[in-house]
Design a protein around this motif. Structure first.
Motif, mmCIF file in Angstrom:
data_model
loop_
_atom_site.group_PDB
_atom_site.id
_atom_site.type_symbol
_atom_site.label_atom_id
_atom_site.label_comp_id
_atom_site.label_asym_id
_atom_site.label_seq_id
_atom_site.Cartn_x
_atom_site.Cartn_y
_atom_site.Cartn_z
ATOM 1 N N GLY A 101 35.525 34.717 33.929
ATOM 2 C CA GLY A 101 36.914 34.906 34.339
ATOM 3 C C GLY A 101 37.075 35.858 35.516
ATOM 4 N N VAL A 102 35.959 36.291 36.102
ATOM 5 C CA VAL A 102 36.021 37.208 37.244
ATOM 6 C C VAL A 102 36.424 36.442 38.500
ATOM 7 C CG1 VAL A 102 34.645 38.750 38.710
ATOM 8 C CG2 VAL A 102 34.307 38.752 36.229
ATOM 9 N N LEU A 103 35.898 35.226 38.637
ATOM 10 C CA LEU A 103 36.279 34.348 39.749
ATOM 11 C C LEU A 103 37.032 33.151 39.196
ATOM 12 C CD1 LEU A 103 33.007 34.179 41.917
ATOM 13 C CD2 LEU A 103 35.058 35.526 42.380
ATOM 14 N N HIS A 104 37.989 32.653 39.978
ATOM 15 C CA HIS A 104 38.691 31.431 39.604
ATOM 16 C C HIS A 104 38.442 30.367 40.659
ATOM 17 C CE1 HIS A 104 40.670 33.470 36.366
ATOM 18 N NE2 HIS A 104 41.170 34.383 37.183
ATOM 19 N N ASP A 105 38.189 29.164 40.172
ATOM 20 C CA ASP A 105 37.948 28.045 41.066
ATOM 21 C C ASP A 105 39.298 27.423 41.404
ATOM 22 O OD1 ASP A 105 36.548 26.242 42.500
ATOM 23 O OD2 ASP A 105 35.236 25.625 40.844
ATOM 24 N N GLU A 106 39.842 27.774 42.558
ATOM 25 C CA GLU A 106 41.157 27.240 42.932
ATOM 26 C C GLU A 106 41.034 26.282 44.096
ATOM 27 O OE1 GLU A 106 43.936 30.378 43.595
ATOM 28 O OE2 GLU A 106 43.964 30.974 41.480
ATOM 29 N N ALA A 119 41.116 46.478 38.904
ATOM 30 C CA ALA A 119 40.240 47.379 38.154
ATOM 31 C C ALA A 119 39.064 47.849 39.015
ATOM 32 C CB ALA A 119 39.725 46.671 36.905
ATOM 33 N N TRP A 120 38.543 46.932 39.809
ATOM 34 C CA TRP A 120 37.407 47.234 40.692
ATOM 35 C C TRP A 120 37.822 48.305 41.717
ATOM 36 C CZ3 TRP A 120 34.881 43.045 44.395
ATOM 37 C CH2 TRP A 120 33.657 43.538 44.884
ATOM 38 N N ALA A 121 38.984 48.093 42.336
ATOM 39 C CA ALA A 121 39.486 49.049 43.337
ATOM 40 C C ALA A 121 39.703 50.430 42.713
ATOM 41 C CB ALA A 121 40.772 48.526 43.957
ATOM 42 N N GLU A 122 40.237 50.449 41.480
ATOM 43 C CA GLU A 122 40.462 51.738 40.809
ATOM 44 C C GLU A 122 39.150 52.456 40.544
ATOM 45 O OE1 GLU A 122 42.778 50.811 37.349
ATOM 46 O OE2 GLU A 122 44.642 50.620 38.518
ATOM 47 N N ARG A 123 38.141 51.688 40.120
ATOM 48 C CA ARG A 123 36.839 52.306 39.828
ATOM 49 C C ARG A 123 36.186 52.834 41.110
ATOM 50 N NH1 ARG A 123 34.773 51.771 34.694
ATOM 51 N NH2 ARG A 123 35.758 50.221 33.325
ATOM 52 N N MET A 124 36.389 52.128 42.243
ATOM 53 C CA MET A 124 35.842 52.615 43.519
ATOM 54 C C MET A 124 36.510 53.941 43.897
ATOM 55 S SD MET A 124 35.086 49.269 45.899
ATOM 56 C CE MET A 124 36.390 48.139 45.476
ATOM 57 N N ALA A 192 29.704 47.046 38.786
ATOM 58 C CA ALA A 192 28.820 46.997 37.623
ATOM 59 C C ALA A 192 29.486 47.630 36.400
ATOM 60 C CB ALA A 192 27.496 47.691 37.937
ATOM 61 N N ARG A 193 30.183 48.751 36.623
ATOM 62 C CA ARG A 193 30.922 49.399 35.523
ATOM 63 C C ARG A 193 31.921 48.416 34.924
ATOM 64 N NH1 ARG A 193 33.321 55.172 37.725
ATOM 65 N NH2 ARG A 193 31.413 56.400 37.748
ATOM 66 N N GLU A 194 32.636 47.723 35.797
ATOM 67 C CA GLU A 194 33.695 46.814 35.351
ATOM 68 C C GLU A 194 33.115 45.535 34.725
ATOM 69 O OE1 GLU A 194 36.709 47.738 35.121
ATOM 70 O OE2 GLU A 194 37.575 45.831 34.494
ATOM 71 N N LEU A 195 32.037 45.013 35.324
ATOM 72 C CA LEU A 195 31.462 43.756 34.820
ATOM 73 C C LEU A 195 30.912 43.917 33.407
ATOM 74 C CD1 LEU A 195 29.662 42.396 38.013
ATOM 75 C CD2 LEU A 195 31.547 41.298 36.794
#
Ligand SMILES: [Zn+2]
Length: 283
Positions: A101-106, A119-124, A192-195
């Motif tokens: 669910g990290v990537l969506h095929d659109e 979430a990724w931006a916040e962790r950075m 990696a933290r988020e994944l």
């Protein structure tokens, strides 16, 4: 040996040693020493040993060898020295990220899940905050502890070093990771933290595959982890030691941090007029 290593130039030795350049230099040293030995044999032996020691410590004997090697070594011969580097297929990486669910095929495009992106931006941002006011050495130490926690490796055996812009991780003096910039390192650690929360059994995936996956994910960054400026994608020719490589490079328009550099097969683009403007495939 440890005293000798202090005089070693890490930019051209160890895992950075260029095999074609080393061979060229040893050949030059042998020819030069033979010439000396023709006049005075003991001196020739001493000259050869001295030359070998210089090549061992500095990586080369004659300054400018890379240019020499590039000109006189045919491409097929240089290719023999290229490390075989089997990479997991990008289809597997995509499939795993889509399944999690990290990537969506659109339609025809893969897009980053907005919740993951936030979430990724916040962790950075968290990583930057944690290192606020720390010296480079303390920040590198914290990075090593962080990387150890993410990779289940021993923090005491892990060492983070910087070569120019690049960040390198060594485990007991063996290189286990290299990032194009500190910004790329931060992006990977944060992802990696988020994944860990998104991908089932994330930690059971082999390290090499996890690092491939993190690299692929960096393609989806829109802003620089270091300064928040927009990122740009270019096709470049990079000169690495004695050869030229075609690469796809993603860099920050603000601070210039390199976020991604991937080898790129130009033959794919042959016949296309606007090669530079073509969208990037991750394989
Ligand atoms: Zn930047």
């Amino acid at each position: 040996m440890t005293i000798l290593h202090r005089y070693q130039n890490p930019a051209y030795t160890g895992s950075n040693r260029c095999v074609p350049c080393t061979i060229t230099n040893v050949a030059i040293a042998a020819l030069g020493s033979l010439a000396v030995a023709a006049v005075a044999p003991p001196l020739g032996a001493v000259a050869f040993l001295g030359a070998l020691l210089t090549i061992y410590l500095r990586g080369y004997l004659v300054p400018g060898t890379p240019a020499f090697t590039r000109r006189y070594f045919p491409d097929w011969l240089l290719a023999v020295f290229d490390k075989a580097d089997p990479t997991p297929s990008s289809a597997d990486v995509e499939e795993m990220l889509v399944a999690a669910g990290v990537l969506h095929d659109e339609a025809t495009d893969l897009v980053l899940d907005p919740r993951f992106a936030t979430a990724w931006a916040e962790r950075m941002a968290d990583i930057d905050t944690e290192r606020d006011g720390l010296s480079d050495a303390d920040a590198d130490r914290l990075d090593a502890v962080e990387l150890a926690a993410l990779t289940d490796l021993d923090a005491d055996a892990l060492d983070i070093q910087r070569y120019g812009d690049a960040v390198v991780a060594n485990l007991d003096a063996e290189r286990i990771g290299r990032w194009e910039s500190r910004a790329a390192f931060v992006a990977d650690v944060a992802a990696a933290r988020e994944l860990d929360d998104w991908v089932p059994r994330w930690r059971s995936i082999p390290l090499a595959a996890r690092s491939e996956l993190l690299g692929a994910l960096r393609l989806f960054l829109e802003r620089c982890p270091a300064c928040d400026a927009a990122l740009t994608l270019d096709h470049e020719v990079v000169r690495s030691c004695c050869r030229d490589r075609d690469v796809i490079a993603m860099s920050c328009s603000g601070c210039g941090s390199r976020l991604l550099e991937a080898d790129f097969d130009v033959s794919v683009l042959e016949g296309e007029a606007d090669a530079m403007a073509s969208p990037v495939e991750t394989h």
